[in-house]
Structures are given as structure tokens and as C-alpha cells.
Design a protein around this motif. Structure first.
Motif, PDB file in Angstrom:
ATOM      1  N   UNK A 162      46.310  49.570  38.478  1.00  0.00           N
ATOM      2  CA  UNK A 162      46.217  50.831  37.770  1.00  0.00           C
ATOM      3  C   UNK A 162      46.124  52.169  38.564  1.00  0.00           C
ATOM      4  N   UNK A 163      46.021  52.121  39.958  1.00  0.00           N
ATOM      5  CA  UNK A 163      45.922  53.048  40.614  1.00  0.00           C
ATOM      6  C   UNK A 163      47.417  53.254  40.956  1.00  0.00           C
ATOM      7  N   UNK A 164      48.416  54.283  40.644  1.00  0.00           N
ATOM      8  CA  UNK A 164      49.787  54.108  40.994  1.00  0.00           C
ATOM      9  C   UNK A 164      50.254  54.307  42.478  1.00  0.00           C
ATOM     10  N   UNK A 165      49.115  55.125  43.202  1.00  0.00           N
ATOM     11  CA  UNK A 165      49.458  54.984  44.712  1.00  0.00           C
ATOM     12  C   UNK A 165      49.391  53.869  45.426  1.00  0.00           C
ATOM     13  N   UNK A 166      48.229  52.966  45.170  1.00  0.00           N
ATOM     14  CA  UNK A 166      47.841  51.841  45.706  1.00  0.00           C
ATOM     15  C   UNK A 166      48.688  50.741  45.276  1.00  0.00           C
ATOM     16  N   UNK A 167      49.284  50.785  44.049  1.00  0.00           N
ATOM     17  CA  UNK A 167      50.060  49.773  43.551  1.00  0.00           C
ATOM     18  C   UNK A 167      51.358  49.671  44.055  1.00  0.00           C
ATOM     19  N   UNK A 168      51.880  51.202  44.243  1.00  0.00           N
ATOM     20  CA  UNK A 168      53.270  51.131  45.017  1.00  0.00           C
ATOM     21  C   UNK A 168      53.211  50.701  46.477  1.00  0.00           C
ATOM     22  N   UNK A 169      52.479  50.930  47.008  1.00  0.00           N
ATOM     23  CA  UNK A 169      52.356  50.423  48.563  1.00  0.00           C
ATOM     24  C   UNK A 169      51.998  48.819  48.621  1.00  0.00           C
ATOM     25  N   UNK A 170      50.996  48.720  47.890  1.00  0.00           N
ATOM     26  CA  UNK A 170      50.886  46.994  47.851  1.00  0.00           C
ATOM     27  C   UNK A 170      52.112  46.224  47.510  1.00  0.00           C
ATOM     28  N   UNK A 171      52.851  46.703  46.613  1.00  0.00           N
ATOM     29  CA  UNK A 171      54.038  45.999  46.076  1.00  0.00           C
ATOM     30  C   UNK A 171      54.968  45.867  47.220  1.00  0.00           C
ATOM     31  N   UNK A 172      55.143  46.920  48.002  1.00  0.00           N
ATOM     32  CA  UNK A 172      56.093  47.110  49.103  1.00  0.00           C
ATOM     33  C   UNK A 172      55.390  45.812  50.062  1.00  0.00           C
TER      34      UNK A 172
END
Length: 422
Positions: free
Chosen positions: A314-324
């Protein structure tokens, strides 16, 4: 609300503070504000009563009453200096913001105040309320409306050369462009904010916000070492002020450590003197991800994402990098597993990696299309067929190079013969 008013004195304010119930205190403060007296002492007491009343209404979660109070006070605003009016209006809007679930009310309240400030020609206050409105519109994903509002506001504030407000607006513009995935404009707006900030004294909280946004943009460009240094600066500023944003700065610091494959340092940062103050679900989430990354375990990674969904997804910044990071980890694991085989069942790979078959099949097809390895999926047999890496024949490049060199020699001879003939 009682019809009779109370005298605007310190005794009346003290009576409100000594009341047994919040409702009684609120009633007394309303009666003080109804006093028609406009002497300097009465105005000072009324300002104090407004501050106390807005605090009580906030504590009682009476957002609509705060909104009506702002409308009720408009005649009073004509009796006091514009600077004090701005302070009271912003204070009441801040009080409404502290009541949960009032975003729509805040937007309508800000729009009302913008109209009122335009009619009263209170430019200083209007610009700040418009900046607040743009931030609220961004929160509710009304990006186009927020961008239109900021565009006009930036031009106006630049003309007035109000550096402090310009820093706020440029920062807001940077966050807005980042939300729209327009990285070049986000960086340009942040540079403008830094330029304006260098010309004036910027409060530590504002400087921390600039550093936090700088870290986010550098992380987006995969420059995690620089991002870490910015997040560290932001953390120190917010930690000194006991600002709740300190935990986010610390979380992003740990994220940068994980992304540069220094997951072993995460435990050290968490157990440091500064880190121990913020021990909780956010840091536990990052520690779980760091452990999964250290062990190269996709199962632990997915478990961390499930267990700490609020802190990670639910944290967009963390989610984007963790997806990568998850994609990279998955590709590395798959490449390691298929390396010994020329033909292998997809089910067997899925069992080894402990992931669903359809998920593994989809990822393998994506890797083949991205040319991560040479192969094909035999879906009829449920197998992955891996091809040997095609060996490049050095004959063709050598032949092309020879022909190119012969061409250069012929051209040179032609030029020389042309000179001799001349």
C-alpha cells in the motif's frame, strides 16, 4: 447555542476551560464570540476563544461545526489584521485536516475560502489556501485539476517573489508530476524548489521534505546510493523534530540498502540508537524483505508481502521497487534452476521454486521474449525446451571488414589517379 452573550474577558475564557464537559466549554466559547464589542482587548480575547474552540471541536470530531465557524467568523475578520486572519483560517483548516475521513469536506472548505478571499482581495491568504487545495486534489487523484491550479499559482507567486511559498508550490508540483510518472518534469520542479530554497532560510521540516523528494526521484532512477544519502538527511531532520515522516525516511533508507544487495546491513540500521525509536510493523516489514533477499527465497519474499501488505504493497514507492526486486530475484532463481537442462517439465521447476505452475509458465514465456535465454515452451507436453546458445560465426564479420577495407583502398587509389591525370 445560547442567545445571551458573555463578556469578552479572560474570566470568561477561564470559565470555559473549567467547564465540566466539552459541550459546555464549546457553548461558553460560542457565547464569547457573539459579544459585539470590538475593543482591542475584546478582539484579543476572541482570538484566544477561537483557538480554544477549534481545538475542542477537533477533539470532538465536529468537522461541520468547524466549517460553519469559519463562515460565522467572516465579519470578525474585517476587524483584525490580515495576517491574524490568515493565521486563524489556516489554523481552522488544519484542525479539520486532523479529523479522519474529512478530505472531501476540506476540499469544499478550501474552495469556499478561495472564493471569499478573491472577493475580499486577500491575495496572501488565497495563494496559501489554493496551495493547500492543490495538495488535497492530488491526494484524491484529481491530477488535472490540481495541475491547472498550480500552473496559474506558480506564475502569480513568481511575480510576487514569495520564495517560501514558491518552495512549497514547486515541491507540490514535483510530487504531482511524479504521481503522473513524468520524471523529467518532477526533477525540473524539484530543482526550482532547491533554487528558491537556497535564496532564503528554509525551516528544517521543509528542508527534510525537499531531501525526501530528492531521494524518491533518485531511487526511481535506480541511483540507490545517492537516494540513501538524501533519505538519511531527511530522516535526521524529521527525527530531530519528532515528525511522523521520520519512519518513512528510515523505511526508504532500508529499501535502498536492500536494492543495492546490502540486505545484511538492514539489521544493523534497525538496531542502531535512532532505529530503535521506530521499531514497529514498518521496520519489521523491511527486515522480512531483507531476510528473504539474503536467502534468495521467493517463498519468504511472498510471505513478507502477504504478512505486511499495508506496509509494503500500500506504499506506492516501496511497492514499485519491491516489484522490480521480485522480478529480478525470480529471473535469477529460474535461470539457475533451468541451467542443467535441455528439456524440463514446467511442473518440476514450479515444485523446485515453490510457486504456482501458471505463474512460472508466464514468467518463463516473458523471459524468452525478453531474450534472457534461448528456448521455447512446449505447452502440449508441459515442458520447457532450452536451446544451446548459438555460436556466432566469425567468418561473416571478418568478410564484411575485409570488403570495407578493400573499398577504402579503391577509393584512395581513385583519388590518387585523379590527381595524376590532372
Amino acid at each position: 447555542m445560547s442567545v445571551s452573550y458573555l463578556p469578552a474577558t479572560t474570566d470568561s475564557v477561564a470559565q470555559a476551560l473549567e467547564a465540566t464537559t466539552p459541550a459546555e466549554s464549546i457553548s461558553i466559547l460560542y457565547r464569547i464570540l457573539e459579544n459585539p464589542s470590538s475593543s482591542s482587548e475584546a478582539l484579543r480575547i476572541k482570538e484566544q476563544a477561537i483557538t480554544n474552540l477549534s481545538d475542542l471541536l477537533r477533539q470532538e470530531n465536529r468537522a461541520e461545526d468547524l466549517r460553519s465557524l469559519l463562515t460565522q467568523l467572516r465579519p470578525f475578520f474585517s476587524l483584525i489584521p490580515k495576517a491574524k486572519t490568515a493565521k486563524i483560517v489556516r489554523g481552522i483548516i488544519d484542525a479539520v485536516a486532523k479529523i479522519p475521513g474529512t478530505t472531501d469536506l476540506q476540499i469544499s472548505l478550501c474552495k469556499e475560502m478561495v472564493q471569499w478571499t478573491r472577493s475580499e482581495k486577500r491575495t496572501f491568504l488565497r495563494q496559501r489556501v489554493e496551495a493547500r487545495l492543490a495538495a488535497l486534489l492530488m491526494e484524491t487523484r484529481e491530477y488535472s485539476e490540481a495541475l491547472n491550479l498550480l500552473s496559474g499559482l506558480i506564475k502569480e507567486v513568481r511575480r510576487l517573489d514569495d520564495k517560501l511559498l514558491l518552495v512549497d508550490i514547486n515541491l507540490l508540483e514535483s510530487k504531482l508530476h511524479f504521481s503522473l510518472r513524468n520524471l523529467p518534469k518532477a526533477k525540473a520542479a524539484l530543482t526550482s524548489a532547491r533554487t528558491a530554497a537556497n535564496a532564503i532560510y528554509v525551516p528544517p521540516a521543509q528542508q527534510g521534505t525537499i531531501d525526501l523528494q530528492s531521494g524518491i526521484l533518485h531511487a526511481e532512477e535506480k541511483d540507490y546510493k545517492t537516494a540513501y544519502s538524501y533519505f538519511f538527511e531527511a530522516f535526521e531532520a524529521f527525527n530531530a523534530l519528532e515528525d511522523p515522516r521520520a519512519i518513512f525516511s528510515l523505511k526508504y533508507m532500508l529499501l535502498c540498502k536492500i536494492m543495492v544487495s546490502q540486505a545484511d546491513d538492514v539489521a544493523g540500521v534497525i538496531t542502531s540508537k535512532a532505529g530503535l525509536q521506530y521499531v514497529g510493523p514498518d521496520l519489521d516489514a523491511m527486515k522480512a524483505v531483507a531476510d528473504a533477499h539474503s536467502k534468495r527465497s521467493l517463498k519468504l519474499f511472498e510471505k513478507a508481502l502477504r504478512d505486511f501488505k499495508a506496509q509494503l504493497e500500500e506504499d506506492p514507492i516501496v511497492h514499485r521497487h519491491l516489484s522490480s526486486l521480485y522480478d529480478t530475484l525470480l529471473e535469477q532463481n529460474l535461470c539457475r534452476l533451468i541451467e542443467p537442462y535441455s528439456r524440463v517439465e514446467i511442473l518440476h521447476i514450479a515444485e523446485l521454486i515453490e510457486l504456482p505452475v501458471d505463474h512460472v509458465e508466464k514468467k518463463l514465456s516473458q523471459m524468452i521474449l525478453d531474450k534472457k535465454f534461448a528456448g521455447t515452451l512446449d505447452q502440449g507436453a508441459g515442458c520447457l525446451v532450452i536451446f544451446d546458445d548459438p555460436k556466432t560465426d566469425s567468418l561473416y564479420p571478418a568478410t564484411l571488414e575485409t570488403i570495407t577495407n578493400i573499398g577504402k583502398v579503391v577509393d584512395s587509389l581513385y583519388v590518387r589517379s585523379a590527381k595524376i591525370m590532372a
